[in-house]
Design an enzyme around this catalytic site. Structure first.
Site, mmCIF file in Angstrom:
data_model
loop_
_atom_site.group_PDB
_atom_site.id
_atom_site.type_symbol
_atom_site.label_atom_id
_atom_site.label_comp_id
_atom_site.label_asym_id
_atom_site.label_seq_id
_atom_site.Cartn_x
_atom_site.Cartn_y
_atom_site.Cartn_z
ATOM 1 C CB SER A 170 -0.985 0.055 1.002
ATOM 2 O OG SER A 170 -1.845 -0.996 1.135
ATOM 3 N NE ARG A 207 -3.092 -4.464 -7.761
ATOM 4 C CZ ARG A 207 -3.207 -4.287 -6.503
ATOM 5 N NH1 ARG A 207 -4.016 -4.558 -5.877
ATOM 6 N NH2 ARG A 207 -1.920 -3.554 -5.942
ATOM 7 C CG ASP A 253 0.593 -3.312 -8.379
ATOM 8 O OD1 ASP A 253 -0.434 -3.243 -8.871
ATOM 9 O OD2 ASP A 253 0.987 -3.093 -7.127
ATOM 10 C CD GLU A 295 3.760 -4.005 -4.625
ATOM 11 O OE1 GLU A 295 3.668 -4.764 -3.686
ATOM 12 O OE2 GLU A 295 4.200 -2.905 -4.434
ATOM 13 N N GLY A 339 -6.312 -5.965 -2.426
ATOM 14 C CA GLY A 339 -7.630 -4.975 -1.834
ATOM 15 C C GLY A 339 -8.709 -5.479 -2.553
#
Length: 319
Positions: free
Chosen positions: A146, A255, A257, A271, A277
């Site tokens: 995050s 997921r 990024d 990553e 989320g």
């Protein structure tokens, strides 16, 4: 599905986000008739899951003690199937340095980096990093998410403060080459050869600052899904993400990024998130929606994939 525990909250720096994710998942599952209940490991011992007759766990925890293999290992011992990746994949993916080592070995593109272990954070070590990676560069704790503890360093004078901030969250510090370009993300559902990449999401944050506040608490970030990227470019991103997901041994969902370098449109993996989320601002639900999958159906699909590394662990077979 039986009696389902939605694990949320926990003790990590991402507790607040996890509570938002878990609340959304809980409501979605109940809407679809699942006997789902909130379970916060910060307030209840995990052994209560077996005592209270839970048959599956939806992991909506983020960060340490939720996404790093620790909870997954406990559930293996309890013999309760859980969503997302297993112990090893969760542990490796949580550590960005270990993830990079594996991706580099697999020939997958990821930004150049310098790892500052606790014994390599002297002023001299810190000053040497920009000469190797160039400026600007990114400094981050390798086992947080995050965007917590992340700094974009634009000048040599900012390096020490950036390392000090990162070290508050992790004894190790990851310094990473800055990729100037567009940020995108790509979700994956499934496991092994059957895993499939969902549509790519393009992220346009104010001044490129896709930080904790912008990720969860403002509407200033603009998202594009469908991405509007050329078809060949989107397909290449999906190919790389699937290879990255499989190389880590991920399953269930995840997921990745990435950054697309502006100068040559080359994508670089940043990553892999193994417990993405599920808040109102989250990207996997957005990508799933573009693929015709509602938030509620996405939650059901992920829950249905719950399993164990060793299905007969703890003497109990998976439902």
């Amino acid at each position: 599905m039986g009696k389902v525990a939605v694990l949320m909250g926990g003790t990590s720096a991402e507790r607040e986000v996890s509570l938002m994710s878990g609340t959304g998942v809980l409501q979605a599952l109940r809407t679809r008739g699942v006997d789902a209940h909130a379970f916060d490991p910060a307030h209840h011992d995990l052994s209560d899951l077996r005592r209270d007759g839970y048959q599956r766990c939806f992991i909506a925890l983020h960060g340490r003690h939720g996404e790093d293999g620790t909870v997954q290992g406990a559930l293996e011992l309890l013999g309760i199937p859980y969503t997302g990746s297993g112990v090893m994949a969760s542990s490796v993916a949580m550590d960005k340095v270990m993830t990079k080592r594996l991706w580099i070995a697999e020939g997958l593109p990821t930004p150049r980096h310098v790892w500052l272990a606790p014994d390599r954070q002297s002023p001299g070590d810190v000053r040497a990093v920009p000469a190797e990676l160039g400026l600007p560069l990114i400094v981050k704790p390798p086992r947080e998410g995050s965007s917590i503890g992340v700094t974009k360093v634009r000048g040599q004078s900012e390096m020490q403060d950036a390392v000090t901030l990162s070290a508050r969250y992790d004894a190790d510090v990851l310094c990473e080459e800055f990729i100037d370009g567009e940020e995108v993300t790509c979700a994956v559902l499934g496991a092994g050869p059957g895993a499939r990449a969902l549509p790519v999401v393009r992220i346009n944050a104010p001044d490129g600052a896709y930080d904790y506040q912008h990720k969860y608490f403002t509407d200033d970030v603009k998202y594009q899904c469908p991405s509007g990227l050329p078809a060949a470019e989107e397909a290449e991103i999906q190919r790389i993400v699937l290879a990255a997901y499989r190389s880590l041994g991920c399953r269930g969902w995840g997921r990745a990024d990435l950054m697309i370098r502006a100068s040559d449109r080359k994508p670089f993996l940043l990553e892999m998130n193994t417990s993405p989320g599920m808040t109102g601002h989250s990207l996997v639900p957005m990508s799933a929606r573009a693929a015709g999958i509602s938030y509620e159906d996405l939650c059901l699909m992920v829950l249905a994939s719950a399993t164990l590394d060793t299905p007969a662990a703890g003497g109990r077979a998976a439902p």
